[in-house]
Design a protein around this motif. Sequence first.
Motif, mmCIF file in Angstrom:
data_model
loop_
_atom_site.group_PDB
_atom_site.id
_atom_site.type_symbol
_atom_site.label_atom_id
_atom_site.label_comp_id
_atom_site.label_asym_id
_atom_site.label_seq_id
_atom_site.Cartn_x
_atom_site.Cartn_y
_atom_site.Cartn_z
ATOM 1 N N LEU A 31 -10.184 -1.627 -0.696
ATOM 2 C CA LEU A 31 -9.054 -1.650 -1.644
ATOM 3 C C LEU A 31 -8.475 -0.239 -1.702
ATOM 4 N N VAL A 32 -7.175 -0.141 -1.539
ATOM 5 C CA VAL A 32 -6.501 1.158 -1.638
ATOM 6 C C VAL A 32 -5.653 1.162 -2.904
ATOM 7 N N ILE A 33 -5.835 2.182 -3.739
ATOM 8 C CA ILE A 33 -4.987 2.302 -4.933
ATOM 9 C C ILE A 33 -4.278 3.654 -4.875
ATOM 10 N N LEU A 34 -2.970 3.636 -4.883
ATOM 11 C CA LEU A 34 -2.181 4.866 -4.874
ATOM 12 C C LEU A 34 -1.252 4.868 -6.078
ATOM 13 N N GLY A 35 -0.703 6.042 -6.373
ATOM 14 C CA GLY A 35 0.354 6.088 -7.378
ATOM 15 C C GLY A 35 1.616 5.511 -6.748
ATOM 16 N N LYS A 36 2.520 4.963 -7.551
ATOM 17 C CA LYS A 36 3.678 4.312 -6.937
ATOM 18 C C LYS A 36 4.559 5.313 -6.200
ATOM 19 N N GLN A 37 4.635 6.550 -6.681
ATOM 20 C CA GLN A 37 5.399 7.599 -6.004
ATOM 21 C C GLN A 37 4.950 8.927 -6.561
ATOM 22 N N SER A 38 5.267 9.997 -5.808
ATOM 23 C CA SER A 38 4.929 11.311 -6.337
ATOM 24 C C SER A 38 6.167 11.861 -7.037
ATOM 25 N N ILE A 39 5.939 12.678 -8.076
ATOM 26 C CA ILE A 39 7.091 13.120 -8.869
ATOM 27 C C ILE A 39 7.837 14.272 -8.208
ATOM 28 N N ASP A 40 7.362 14.761 -7.048
ATOM 29 C CA ASP A 40 8.164 15.759 -6.351
ATOM 30 C C ASP A 40 9.041 15.066 -5.300
ATOM 31 N N GLY A 41 8.457 14.257 -4.453
ATOM 32 C CA GLY A 41 9.246 13.585 -3.426
ATOM 33 C C GLY A 41 9.989 12.370 -3.944
ATOM 34 N N ASP A 42 9.355 11.652 -4.908
ATOM 35 C CA ASP A 42 9.947 10.406 -5.426
ATOM 36 C C ASP A 42 10.269 9.436 -4.300
ATOM 37 N N ASN A 43 9.483 9.467 -3.189
ATOM 38 C CA ASN A 43 9.808 8.623 -2.049
ATOM 39 C C ASN A 43 9.463 7.162 -2.275
ATOM 40 N N ASN A 44 8.295 6.920 -2.912
ATOM 41 C CA ASN A 44 7.898 5.533 -3.166
ATOM 42 C C ASN A 44 7.787 4.778 -1.844
ATOM 43 N N GLN A 45 7.081 5.406 -0.867
ATOM 44 C CA GLN A 45 6.982 4.796 0.465
ATOM 45 C C GLN A 45 5.546 4.675 0.956
ATOM 46 N N THR A 46 4.702 5.652 0.579
ATOM 47 C CA THR A 46 3.380 5.741 1.204
ATOM 48 C C THR A 46 2.569 4.458 1.052
ATOM 49 N N GLY A 47 2.496 3.942 -0.178
ATOM 50 C CA GLY A 47 1.697 2.733 -0.421
ATOM 51 C C GLY A 47 2.158 1.578 0.451
ATOM 52 N N GLN A 48 3.454 1.366 0.478
ATOM 53 C CA GLN A 48 4.018 0.262 1.264
ATOM 54 C C GLN A 48 3.740 0.447 2.759
ATOM 55 N N MET A 49 3.859 1.707 3.216
ATOM 56 C CA MET A 49 3.627 1.971 4.649
ATOM 57 C C MET A 49 2.162 1.763 5.011
ATOM 58 N N VAL A 50 1.254 2.201 4.133
ATOM 59 C CA VAL A 50 -0.179 2.007 4.400
ATOM 60 C C VAL A 50 -0.464 0.516 4.566
ATOM 61 N N ALA A 51 0.079 -0.286 3.670
ATOM 62 C CA ALA A 51 -0.160 -1.739 3.736
ATOM 63 C C ALA A 51 0.366 -2.312 5.041
ATOM 64 N N ALA A 52 1.561 -1.884 5.423
ATOM 65 C CA ALA A 52 2.164 -2.417 6.658
ATOM 66 C C ALA A 52 1.343 -2.018 7.881
ATOM 67 N N LEU A 53 0.917 -0.744 7.928
ATOM 68 C CA LEU A 53 0.127 -0.287 9.079
ATOM 69 C C LEU A 53 -1.195 -1.043 9.181
ATOM 70 N N LEU A 54 -1.761 -1.358 7.992
ATOM 71 C CA LEU A 54 -3.046 -2.060 7.979
ATOM 72 C C LEU A 54 -2.868 -3.564 8.141
ATOM 73 N N GLY A 55 -1.646 -4.040 7.924
ATOM 74 C CA GLY A 55 -1.431 -5.486 7.910
ATOM 75 C C GLY A 55 -2.052 -6.115 6.670
ATOM 76 N N TRP A 56 -2.151 -5.348 5.586
ATOM 77 C CA TRP A 56 -2.749 -5.835 4.339
ATOM 78 C C TRP A 56 -1.668 -6.240 3.345
ATOM 79 N N PRO A 57 -1.986 -7.167 2.409
ATOM 80 C CA PRO A 57 -1.039 -7.449 1.323
ATOM 81 C C PRO A 57 -0.872 -6.221 0.419
ATOM 82 N N GLN A 58 0.306 -6.148 -0.186
ATOM 83 C CA GLN A 58 0.561 -5.031 -1.100
ATOM 84 C C GLN A 58 1.064 -5.545 -2.440
#
Lengths: 254, 492
Positions: A115-142
């Motif tokens: 199970l991977v738990i991340l913050g939804k985004q970082s307050i400096d980049g505000d990208n809101n991408q890492t969690g979604q990308m990790v799931a896609a690379l792993l082929g896991w539900p998000q």
Amino acid sequence: MRTLVGVKRVVDYAVKIRVRPDRLGIELGNVKMSMNPFDEIATEQAIRMKEKGFIKEIVAVSVGPKQAVETLRTSLAMGADRAIHVDTSNIETELEPLSIAKIMKELVSIEKIDLVILGKQSIDGDNNQTGQMVAALLGWPQATFASSVETISANQLRVSREIDDGLETLVVPLPAVLTADLRLNEPRYATLPNIMKAKQKPLKTLTTADFPSLSLNSRIRTITVDPPSTRTAGVRVQTTEELFEALRSKGFLA
Amino acid sequence: NCLNKQSKYQSRFYQSVPIRNPNFAKIDENDISFFERTLGINNIIKDESRLEKYNIDWQRKYFGKSKLAILVNSTEQTSTILKYCNERNLAIVPQGGNTGLVGGSVPVFDEIVLSLEKMNQIKSFDPFSGIVTCESGVILEHLETYLNEHDFTIPLDLGAKGSCQIGGNLSTNAGGLRLLRYGSLRGTVLGVEAVLANGTVIDCLTSLRKDNTGYDLKQLFIGSEGTLGIITQLSILCPNKPKAANVAFFGCKDFDSILKIFRNAKQQLGEILSACEFLDNSGLEYVLNHINGTRNPLEKKYPFYMLIETHGSNLQHDQQKLHTFINNLLEKEIVSDGVFAQDLTQFKSIWKIRESIPSALQHAGYVYKYDISLPVSCLYEIVEILQKRIGNKAKVIGYGHLGDGNLHLNVSIPKFSQEILNQIEPFVYEYTEQNRGSISAEHGIGLMKTEALHYSKSQNAIELMNNIKTIFDPKGILNPYKVLPTKKLNSP
């Protein structure tokens, strides 16, 4: 159930941000740094699930410069079991979300994470991408923007997500990636005994050289950074006549 | 409706009600014209609803009956006004942020309120020495924001910082949360410009670290609560903003543990210790029940809590010192539980608990509020003694600046009761006198404690104060009925 929690060292939420004179970034010297608030929430979530017996081990991970170790110590002090620091001191620019996601994907298989738990985004980049990308690379539900997480069974979670229209509830089979939103929980303070214990908890240091198969080049170039435009001062009028005239001259009266 | 509240509480507040000095004139149309010509119509307030904020103190215990508040914009205006009022025998109450807790900042009768709120300019700042010169009406928090931009900080901090003005802080010699580290205003204030009752401007506004030229007049203005002169400008020496600030919050099983932590803190944190505050469980509960957005940083409740803050120039060094300190406390089992702020938000949340106690008590009903200096080792005894004395009709709470030996003794009750007041006073003052303490550590005398002054100052001293007052303000127009005991009394 082994959980990976990602934490990032960012400018403290309460600090007033200043743009650098060269307009290529923000002032970082002498500025208070702390754990990204959403990562605090993610860490807290993992700890609560461990206290309830659902999770057996929490591995905190931070990809960043040497001082990222301080941030990892905070997650250990909150209750994570061990930490991994991927030291990027030798790299000039901060790694982008895709590169972080690639590293996390490797760590998930190396550390046998469920199970991977991340913050939804970082307050400096505000990208809101890492969690979604990790799931896609792993082929896991998000399940992103999680505002509540319940365990249904040993390999199923019920997650409420904050979306534009309100709340969406998903049943998520494990393994999965969650990203924490603001209302998920209120993070605990680090207690003194835990701060002392944190010093003894294992902290492993890796570098990007430990991931030779990954391409971690940056693909984004920052052109300029500018502060939001300042509010111009208003005008004070002394009488209703003046107010009427000011409104009329600016065309606000029919 | 404030008038109803006024009639309910009016009788209580003056242990002996002063009578209006018959030598003071009453305002007439000519006076108003003069003020309007001198200050401008916008700076004259005659409307009763607008006057409320000038007539009533923060605790809503003291209700003045002034018909006029005037706003000055310069030292020159202040001088002109005072000269006029002195000639006309019009009494004046100088007012800053009106956050005082002893009824010193509002009129008793129809004294004119002279507000410094518009004199809010920061005149100059020297980034090499850290000396800032500004007008009296600058709000403390604004001064702090200004100084922060230059990497400096004000040497004092108090819960009222969003409303109190630096001139008022000086006039009351405010103590606050950082006195332990940065000392009192008597040390950090370098210069003062004040206006006497007859309009004479006393310019002692130098910004020199060392200046032994004659009697140090500024020390008389500081802490005299507006009775010797109105402070219009000041210069103050400010410390560098600390690069590292940390705060820890501890839970303790008894007051003895608090004292042990304090002693250890002084030994092991030494020069980086910047604040040392304590509160009892009642204090915490009032805050949790009445103030939004607060929670107990600890998992359980304890009889006592302590807040320790450090300020230093190097985060790593400070954290090393703190870890040694914490380890020591844990090994010796002096502390039952504790937490450490990990970011600025947690830092502020922990401080909010201590700083919100006065507001929380205010929400809960009526508060009998006392502020005493006692030997640190017996600081809390009076809380227990008083609670036994009162029984369970009211709750006695103790909190305060442990490091300074300053207890804020508060008694909370839903509604005012004369019976309870009689059990508290003069008992608390007598206890303080017996322990050679001060009946007012930092709040000052105001109207509330004029008749209790003798518990902490000798008759000779009080007589000398009266003589000084006569020299500075022969007609007694500046903040009358305050600080010094009134010559004529009648009991309610």
